[in-house]
Design an enzyme around this catalytic site. Structure first.
Site, mmCIF file in Angstrom:
data_model
loop_
_atom_site.group_PDB
_atom_site.id
_atom_site.type_symbol
_atom_site.label_atom_id
_atom_site.label_comp_id
_atom_site.label_asym_id
_atom_site.label_seq_id
_atom_site.Cartn_x
_atom_site.Cartn_y
_atom_site.Cartn_z
ATOM 1 N N ASP A 109 63.657 66.372 -1.796
ATOM 2 C CA ASP A 109 63.500 65.963 -3.192
ATOM 3 C C ASP A 109 63.810 67.179 -4.063
ATOM 4 O OD1 ASP A 109 62.941 64.534 -5.421
ATOM 5 O OD2 ASP A 109 60.799 64.340 -5.067
ATOM 6 N N ASP B 86 56.356 65.028 -0.875
ATOM 7 C CA ASP B 86 54.972 65.329 -1.222
ATOM 8 C C ASP B 86 54.291 64.221 -2.019
ATOM 9 O OD1 ASP B 86 56.362 65.539 -3.572
ATOM 10 O OD2 ASP B 86 55.715 67.581 -4.054
ATOM 11 N N ASP C 106 57.498 59.135 -1.399
ATOM 12 C CA ASP C 106 58.160 59.643 -0.191
ATOM 13 C C ASP C 106 57.565 59.080 1.100
ATOM 14 O OD1 ASP C 106 59.777 61.436 -1.723
ATOM 15 O OD2 ASP C 106 58.064 62.793 -1.872
#
Length: 818
Positions: free
Chosen positions: A324, A562, A566
């Protein structure tokens, strides 16, 4: 004494919770919760939220699993056979087996203790209301009837019922349904699901083994085997094959030598035991377990918690890493840089600031963007709100309804305006091109229902937010480029913004970006994941599809994350890696957790995976050389009129100096090569030439011994020295490329073998050779290296022919379909 929970059989027709009449359901208020006395009483009666299984094996289980193994049983039986015939000296292999077992127990207990300490640090916690106060405690300290506060990012730790507030939860991990579900007061929350957005007070109804997730876990344990790595699965299959063939082959060999060759009970028993010991890879499974255990400890020193041991092998094979933008490429903290008015006449800067102050007074700060906005628009507001719609990664906007002032929406411009986005594109994209995250504040007229904006929308202002790129990010991504690991940046931000940030971080191919909203079908996704590096405006479900598409294309995929957006991708990736500073749900879904939340640790983690798997493959090839040779020679000796040429004591010497000791040191060596191909295929490719060289040389020695009438002692001496020499040749090949450590290993093993043969030959049942016998030995030693080179050449030709045939077949098949 701990009281047991009274069991009550529920009626078949009753699906509601059956509460113990001794401790009926507590009627508590959301703001008060249980009292300390009530919580202690429920824990005493067995209503604690204890997990259904410990996080790792107990030390007793480790000892048991290492001592009571199939091969240890075989060793004991073989030792008993040697005791019967009085050949005590040949029982040296039993001492080696005991030493191997002790080493395995010690290393695995060390690994267990390390994991337990880290697990305690990374264990999930929950906010619980007791005695009118809010406490943060470990989830296994919760009890039935506790009032728990769940917010975005939290994993539901026990079955509960919403008391106040509203949350959107994702139940994909337990039901497979990926759509977020709105939960209102009175609705049930299933353990194992996680909160996407919102905040609520909920009362726990089923805890511990009674919870939904725990029952699924118990059912899975009874029906499904624990997920194994390819390497451990290959070793298990090898051990099963050896176990099946060992006993009948041993019985046939003994009968043949005792009843047909009339070699006597002692000689027949000793030769049979030697053959069987040669077929057992006694230290291979142990070496693998110890190497993995040591790897867990090394990762722990790098602040990495391993949830699944199998992920260590996966790390060694990773060729695509999905990341990300926020928290990986950039620091997690965000900062508001500027406020740009779109219609200054209708909304002045003071009015816009007043709206945003009020907006973030009522909005829960459940993500980093909201926290940055609150830090900037922090003035207190007396505006009254009747409804808030929290941000989700699927909708990419949040909203607040003020009955006097109107409804306002903040989020991604494309998702709020949709077809109207073109009207402000020219004002948005220059800022996106600089790497800023651009949020739109808009006024909305209409109902907020089902996460959709169907009414008229008026753009008011743009808010520019930036993230600082991590200092270590360029070096980290440069490392992955050098190691041929592709980076795929998957983000919910504007693709142009993400691309600019990725280029500044030095990610190769970051200029190739695409808006994920344009990818409508699975075919579109499968094509895009191979062509593009940066993906923007990605939804959580799309992240999951990207991972699946990469895996379908033959890649081994690691995913870092995180947040709750996700979780699904982390679960589906070959190796999910979570940041400990992120959401509870992400940490529980991942196989690895970075306890320091530092992405720069990733190179060390990947290198550790490669080191341990490459070295296990290298060491395993040493073990299987002996096993391949012993198995083939044993099968041939059943049909030929010659005995098995070496005794157990000699095999113990050969195993120790050409396999066991060097394999232990080689398993700790650095090795950065990407692991490719199947584990067993790689090992057999390296081991077969050495095993076949041994077989051809020993068959030649057997024929000479038969032709010239050599005694069994002479045959055993020549065969032992030849096998030792070939073992050292194989070790020489395995040690390539040489450095000072590998040179030292090979020289030490060679010197040790020379000393054992020349000085302690009598102890190892070696006898002095006549001049003629010595010349025969020299001839076969000189033939060993050319024979190995010839076998290697043959293997290369066969491998080339197989690959060529497969390629030709695929080509013909594709033409026929065309």
């Amino acid at each position: 004494m701990r009281k047991k929970k009274k069991q009550i059989e529920p009626k078949a027709s009753d699906q509601t919770e059956q509460f113990d009449p001794i401790l009926p359901k507590a009627q508590v208020s959301p703001g008060r919760g249980l009292s300390s006395e009530q919580a202690a009483q429920r824990m005493e009666y067995g209503y604690g939220n204890k997990p259904v299984e410990p996080p790792s094996k107990t030390e007793r289980q480790i000892v048991f699993s290492n001592v009571f193994t199939f091969f240890n049983l075989i060793f004991v039986v073989l030792a008993a056979c040697l005791v019967i015939v009085g050949s005590f000296k040949d029982m040296l292999f039993l001492l080696i087996a005991i030493a191997n077992t002790l080493i395995g127990i010690i290393q695995q207990i060390r690994s267990k203790r390390t994991i337990d300490k880290l697990t305690l640090l990374a264990s999930p916690h929950a906010n619980v209301v007791r005695d009118g106060n809010v406490f943060t405690i470990a989830t296994d300290q919760l009890v039935r009837d506790d009032v728990v506060i769940f917010a975005a990012g939290n994993q539901i730790c026990a079955d509960a019922v919403v008391m106040t507030g509203e949350v959107q939860v994702n139940e994909a991990l337990i039901t497979g349904e990926s759509d977020a579900i709105l939960k209102k007061p009175g609705d049930a929350l299933l353990s194992g699901s996680f909160v996407v957005s919102g905040k609520c007070h909920a009362q726990l109804e089923r805890v511990g083994a009674e919870s939904y997730a725990a029952k699924l876990t118990l059912e899975a344990k009874s029906n499904i085997k624990t997920r194994q790595s390819k390497m451990m699965a290959s070793l298990d299959k090898l051990i099963r094959v050896i176990g099946i063939t060992l006993i009948p082959l041993g019985l046939i060999m003994f009968c043949k030598q005792f009843f047909f060759l009339h070699l006597g009970l002692e000689h027949s028993m000793v030769s049979t035991v030697a053959a069987l010991i040669g077929m057992i890879p006694e230290g291979l499974y142990l070496l693998t377990s110890v190497a993995l255990a040591v790897s867990v400890i090394r990762l722990a020193y790098n602040k990495t918690l391993v949830h699944e041991m199998s992920c260590i092998e996966t790390l060694a094979r990773v060729d695509v890493l999905c990341v990300d933008k926020t928290g990986t490429i950039t620091e997690p903290e965000m900062k508001v840089n500027d406020l740009i008015l779109l219609d200054p006449k209708a909304y002045s800067k003071e009015q816009v600031t007043q709206v945003l102050d009020a907006f973030y007074t009522h909005m829960d700060l459940d993500n980093d963007t909201a926290k940055a906005m609150k830090a900037y628009f922090s003035a207190p507001s007396n505006w009254q709100a009747t409804k808030t719609v929290p941000f989700t990664s699927a909708t990419k906007w949040s909203a607040v309804v003020f009955p006097q002032q109107g409804t306002f929406v903040v989020g991604a411009p494309e998702f709020i305006l949709k077809d109207q986005y073109e009207s402000i594109r020219e004002q948005v994209e220059p800022h996106s091109a600089q790497g800023d995250r651009v949020l739109l504040l808009a006024a909305y007229q209409g109902e907020l229902a089902d996460g959709k904006l169907n009414g008229p929308i008026t753009p008011i202002a743009l808010v520019l937010i930036s993230n600082k790129i991590r200092e270590e990010a360029p070096e980290t991504f440069r490392f992955f480029a050098e190691q041929d690991v592709q980076i795929k940046v998957i983000s919910g931000d504007n693709p142009l913004t993400v691309s600019q940030v990725a280029q500044k971080a030095g990610i190769a191919g970051a200029d190739r970006y695409i808006d994920a909203t344009l990818l409508k079908t699975q075919e579109d996704i499968e094509t895009a994941v191979e062509q593009y590096t940066v993906f923007g405006r990605v939804t959580p479900d799309q992240k999951r599809k990207f991972v699946e598409a990469l895996k379908t294309a033959g890649h081994t995929v690691a995913m870092t994350g995180d947040g709750v957006n996700d979780v699904l991708a982390l679960k589906d990736a070959d190796c999910g890696i979570a940041m400990a500073s992120g959401s509870d749900a992400a940490c529980q879904a991942a196989q690895l957790v970075l306890l320091d939340s530092n992405f720069s640790s990733m190179p060390k983690i990947v290198m550790e995976g490669r080191r341990v798997i490459n070295n296990i493959e290298r060491a395993a090839s040493l073990f299987l050389v002996k096993n391949i040779f012993s198995f083939l020679l044993s099968v041939i000796s059943i049909f030929a009129s010659f005995p098995y040429p070496v005794v157990p004591l000699q095999l113990s010497l050969i195993s120790a100096l050409t396999i066991g000791v060097p394999a232990f040191f080689l398993a700790l060596e650095p090795n950065k090569s990407l692991v490719q191909g199947s584990f067993m295929g790689n090992v057999l490719r390296k081991a077969c030439p050495g095993g076949l060289t041994n077989l051809f040389i020993i068959l030649g020695v057997e024929l000479f011994a038969f032709a010239y009438g050599y005694s069994t002692e002479t045959l055993s001496t020549i065969a032992c020295i030849c096998i030792s020499f070939v073992g050292l040749l194989v070790l020489f090949q395995v040690c390539k490329p040489f450095d000072w450590k590998r040179t030292l290993i090979w020289v030490a093993m060679t010197a040790g073998m020379v000393v054992c043969i020349t000085v302690f030959g009598g102890f190892f049942s070696l006898i002095p050779l006549t001049f003629q016998e010595f010349l025969v030995l020299i001839v076969f030693l000189l033939l060993s290296y050319p024979t190995m080179r010839a076998v290697l050449w043959g293997f290369e030709k066969v491998e080339f022919a197989v690959h060529w045939s497969i390629k030709k077949w695929k080509s013909l098949r594709s033409r026929s379909f065309a």
